[in-house]
Design a protein around this motif. Structure first.
Motif, PDB file in Angstrom:
ATOM      1  N   LEU A 196       0.849  -1.177   0.000  1.00 42.08           N
ATOM      2  CA  LEU A 196       0.000   0.000   0.000  1.00 42.08           C
ATOM      3  C   LEU A 196       0.895   1.241   0.000  1.00 42.08           C
ATOM      4  O   LEU A 196       2.103   1.142   0.218  1.00 42.08           O
ATOM      5  N   PHE A 197       0.286   2.417  -0.238  1.00 41.17           N
ATOM      6  CA  PHE A 197       1.097   3.622  -0.430  1.00 41.17           C
ATOM      7  C   PHE A 197       1.859   4.000   0.835  1.00 41.17           C
ATOM      8  O   PHE A 197       3.048   4.285   0.800  1.00 41.17           O
ATOM      9  N   ASN A 198       1.161   4.029   1.976  1.00 40.98           N
ATOM     10  CA  ASN A 198       1.825   4.323   3.244  1.00 40.98           C
ATOM     11  C   ASN A 198       0.954   3.815   4.395  1.00 40.98           C
ATOM     12  O   ASN A 198      -0.114   3.240   4.171  1.00 40.98           O
ATOM     13  N   GLN A 199       1.399   4.062   5.610  1.00 37.54           N
ATOM     14  CA  GLN A 199       0.682   3.534   6.763  1.00 37.54           C
ATOM     15  C   GLN A 199      -0.669   4.210   6.953  1.00 37.54           C
ATOM     16  O   GLN A 199      -1.616   3.583   7.443  1.00 37.54           O
ATOM     17  N   ASP A 200      -0.782   5.482   6.588  1.00 36.83           N
ATOM     18  CA  ASP A 200      -2.078   6.159   6.680  1.00 36.83           C
ATOM     19  C   ASP A 200      -3.105   5.459   5.792  1.00 36.83           C
ATOM     20  O   ASP A 200      -4.259   5.261   6.184  1.00 36.83           O
ATOM     21  N   GLU A 201      -2.685   5.112   4.578  1.00 43.01           N
ATOM     22  CA  GLU A 201      -3.593   4.407   3.686  1.00 43.01           C
ATOM     23  C   GLU A 201      -3.933   3.032   4.246  1.00 43.01           C
ATOM     24  O   GLU A 201      -5.081   2.582   4.173  1.00 43.01           O
ATOM     25  N   ALA A 202      -2.951   2.354   4.832  1.00 44.31           N
ATOM     26  CA  ALA A 202      -3.196   1.046   5.439  1.00 44.31           C
ATOM     27  C   ALA A 202      -4.216   1.165   6.566  1.00 44.31           C
ATOM     28  O   ALA A 202      -5.107   0.319   6.710  1.00 44.31           O
ATOM     29  N   LEU A 203      -4.111   2.228   7.372  1.00 42.84           N
ATOM     30  CA  LEU A 203      -5.061   2.434   8.464  1.00 42.84           C
ATOM     31  C   LEU A 203      -6.469   2.649   7.913  1.00 42.84           C
ATOM     32  O   LEU A 203      -7.443   2.100   8.446  1.00 42.84           O
ATOM     33  N   LEU A 204      -6.589   3.439   6.850  1.00 48.67           N
ATOM     34  CA  LEU A 204      -7.904   3.650   6.237  1.00 48.67           C
ATOM     35  C   LEU A 204      -8.479   2.348   5.695  1.00 48.67           C
ATOM     36  O   LEU A 204      -9.671   2.069   5.841  1.00 48.67           O
ATOM     37  N   VAL A 205      -7.641   1.542   5.068  1.00 48.16           N
ATOM     38  CA  VAL A 205      -8.092   0.253   4.547  1.00 48.16           C
ATOM     39  C   VAL A 205      -8.619  -0.619   5.685  1.00 48.16           C
ATOM     40  O   VAL A 205      -9.670  -1.257   5.558  1.00 48.16           O
ATOM     41  N   LEU A 206      -7.909  -0.627   6.805  1.00 50.12           N
ATOM     42  CA  LEU A 206      -8.345  -1.428   7.941  1.00 50.12           C
ATOM     43  C   LEU A 206      -9.656  -0.903   8.520  1.00 50.12           C
ATOM     44  O   LEU A 206     -10.560  -1.684   8.830  1.00 50.12           O
ATOM     45  N   MET A 207      -9.773   0.393   8.662  1.00 52.22           N
ATOM     46  CA  MET A 207     -10.998   0.960   9.219  1.00 52.22           C
ATOM     47  C   MET A 207     -12.192   0.703   8.301  1.00 52.22           C
ATOM     48  O   MET A 207     -13.293   0.403   8.765  1.00 52.22           O
ATOM     49  N   GLU A 208     -11.974   0.799   7.016  1.00 51.69           N
ATOM     50  CA  GLU A 208     -13.066   0.607   6.066  1.00 51.69           C
ATOM     51  C   GLU A 208     -13.405  -0.857   5.844  1.00 51.69           C
ATOM     52  O   GLU A 208     -14.417  -1.184   5.230  1.00 51.69           O
ATOM     53  N   SER A 209     -12.572  -1.769   6.355  1.00 50.55           N
ATOM     54  CA  SER A 209     -12.860  -3.203   6.201  1.00 50.55           C
ATOM     55  C   SER A 209     -14.005  -3.654   7.099  1.00 50.55           C
ATOM     56  O   SER A 209     -14.585  -4.722   6.890  1.00 50.55           O
ATOM     57  N   GLY A 210     -14.326  -2.861   8.115  1.00 46.40           N
ATOM     58  CA  GLY A 210     -15.414  -3.204   9.019  1.00 46.40           C
ATOM     59  C   GLY A 210     -14.978  -3.829  10.319  1.00 46.40           C
ATOM     60  O   GLY A 210     -15.810  -4.124  11.184  1.00 46.40           O
ATOM     61  N   ILE A 211     -13.666  -3.998  10.505  1.00 49.65           N
ATOM     62  CA  ILE A 211     -13.215  -4.636  11.746  1.00 49.65           C
ATOM     63  C   ILE A 211     -13.255  -3.670  12.924  1.00 49.65           C
ATOM     64  O   ILE A 211     -13.116  -4.096  14.072  1.00 49.65           O
ATOM     65  N   ASP A 212     -13.450  -2.379  12.650  1.00 41.42           N
ATOM     66  CA  ASP A 212     -13.482  -1.398  13.732  1.00 41.42           C
ATOM     67  C   ASP A 212     -14.598  -1.672  14.733  1.00 41.42           C
ATOM     68  O   ASP A 212     -14.481  -1.357  15.917  1.00 41.42           O
ATOM     69  N   ARG A 213     -15.692  -2.293  14.278  1.00 40.52           N
ATOM     70  CA  ARG A 213     -16.832  -2.522  15.174  1.00 40.52           C
ATOM     71  C   ARG A 213     -16.527  -3.542  16.263  1.00 40.52           C
ATOM     72  O   ARG A 213     -17.253  -3.635  17.250  1.00 40.52           O
ATOM     73  N   LEU A 285      -6.977  -1.253  -4.410  1.00 39.97           N
ATOM     74  CA  LEU A 285      -7.626  -1.312  -3.100  1.00 39.97           C
ATOM     75  C   LEU A 285      -7.502   0.025  -2.388  1.00 39.97           C
ATOM     76  O   LEU A 285      -8.489   0.560  -1.861  1.00 39.97           O
ATOM     77  N   GLY A 286      -6.286   0.584  -2.372  1.00 39.35           N
ATOM     78  CA  GLY A 286      -6.085   1.867  -1.719  1.00 39.35           C
ATOM     79  C   GLY A 286      -6.881   2.977  -2.369  1.00 39.35           C
ATOM     80  O   GLY A 286      -7.510   3.792  -1.684  1.00 39.35           O
ATOM     81  N   GLU A 287      -6.881   3.007  -3.695  1.00 38.47           N
ATOM     82  CA  GLU A 287      -7.626   4.048  -4.415  1.00 38.47           C
ATOM     83  C   GLU A 287      -9.117   3.964  -4.126  1.00 38.47           C
ATOM     84  O   GLU A 287      -9.785   4.986  -3.911  1.00 38.47           O
ATOM     85  N   GLN A 288      -9.651   2.753  -4.102  1.00 40.28           N
ATOM     86  CA  GLN A 288     -11.078   2.579  -3.843  1.00 40.28           C
ATOM     87  C   GLN A 288     -11.447   3.060  -2.449  1.00 40.28           C
ATOM     88  O   GLN A 288     -12.449   3.756  -2.262  1.00 40.28           O
ATOM     89  N   VAL A 289     -10.629   2.696  -1.457  1.00 35.25           N
ATOM     90  CA  VAL A 289     -10.909   3.111  -0.085  1.00 35.25           C
ATOM     91  C   VAL A 289     -10.798   4.623   0.062  1.00 35.25           C
ATOM     92  O   VAL A 289     -11.660   5.259   0.679  1.00 35.25           O
TER      93      VAL A 289
END
Length: 325
Positions: A196-213, A285-289
């Motif tokens: 992925l592009f950087n850790q910020d993008e990785a964090l967004l991908v994780l948050m948008e995956s739905g595991i935050d709940r 994946l990063g672009e979509q998120v």
């Protein structure tokens, strides 16, 4: 929680799991204080007196699949390979959900020379009328005990309650996991070569995956997990990002039932499985998120930021992906 070690204990656990039967459903009219049977619905009750669901009375639409039958059949399938299983079974308080993690002794693959992964099977089913029966590849990394599941769709099998219990699917699922170490190692190797592009993008991908709940403090928990799993914040791989998700779900979910953690791990598997038995393209994946999240937060303003500087982070990532809001 039921825990077993060995085939004999697996069968003993299967016998201890609640058994469910159909019973009539009655509707109550408060004005006249009258009761009338609802002929097209059945209630499901466990043998220890818990009501666990209301379903169609027609077996064309709903067949009871007993938890014990599922686990016993998995044991029979494992026995054919001469494997000793161990694991645990979690049943919700109302018995409407069941999750089982079954580890296969000696079935180990390597994400790298120093990163062994023990293989097994993850089973999820329920009695509420909303759950089918699913078998997915399950695994646990030895170095950190992170749980893993559903990261290769081809190794998953499922059925609905619209058909009677299909024992053959359990045999297919066990065979698929035991016979696919090369495919599994290839998937894990691919994930280590896609960034992925950087850790910020990785964090967004994780948050948008739905595991935050499933996390009490999603952003701090995921950042802590990434500190442990990501070697270079400027180029986190899909494998590292996935490991951050599984670390958070496995170690930071206090008082969350196993069957809910299993759901979270299944959502995290989107990082290694795009739904077509392939690993995702990290740039896409990063672009979509980033595109979806920027629409929510910047364009429509109908979402609260995950962290104070998220909007600025999104604008920088939008520029990187050549996106406009």
């Amino acid at each position: 929680m039921y825990v077993f070690d060995g085939l004999d204990e697996l069968y003993e656990t299967a016998e201890e799991l609640p058994v469910v039967d159909r019973h009539d459903v009655y509707a109550h009219h408060e004005g006249s204080d009258e009761w009338e049977e609802v002929p097209y619905r059945d209630s499901l009750w466990t043998d220890d007196g818990r009501t666990t669901g209301v379903v169609s009375s027609s077996e064309d639409f709903y067949n009871i699949i007993q938890y014990g039958d599922v686990l016993e059949t998995v044991g029979d399938a494992i026995d054919r390979h001469g494997i000793e299983p161990s694991g645990r079974v979690s049943v919700s308080p109302t018995a409407h959900k069941m999750s089982a993690s079954v580890e296969f002794d000696g079935a180990t693959v390597y994400a790298s020379q120093d990163d062994p992964v023990d293989l097994g099977l993850q089973i999820q089913t329920g009695h509420s009328g909303f759950h089918g029966l699913k078998y997915d590849i399950g695994a646990e990394r030895q170095v950190c005990s992170n749980g893993m599941t559903a990261f290769i769709s081809e190794l998953g099998f499922e059925q609905t309650h619209g058909e009677p219990f299909q024992p053959g699917l359990a045999y297919n699922a066990v065979d698929a996991v035991v016979e696919s170490p090369a495919e599994i190692e290839q998937r894990l190797a691919q994930a280590q070569n896609r960034e992925l592009f950087n850790q910020d993008e990785a964090l967004l991908v994780l948050m948008e995956s739905g595991i935050d709940r499933y996390l009490e403090n999603p952003v701090p928990d995921l950042l802590t997990a990434m500190q442990d799993e990501v070697s270079d914040p400027n180029s986190p791989t899909l494998w590292e990002t996935y490991n951050a998700a599984t670390r958070a779900l496995t170690h930071y979910t206090h008082d969350v039932p196993d069957y809910e953690v299993a759901e979270g791990l299944e959502k995290a598997a989107q990082l290694l499985e795009d739904g077509t038995n392939s690993i995702p393209d990290p740039e896409r994946l990063g672009e979509q998120v980033v595109n979806n999240r920027s629409r929510q937060l910047i364009e429509h303003g109908d979402s609260e930021p995950y962290w104070p500087e998220e909007e600025q982070t999104l604008r920088e990532l939008m520029q990187e992906h050549e996106l406009t809001a």
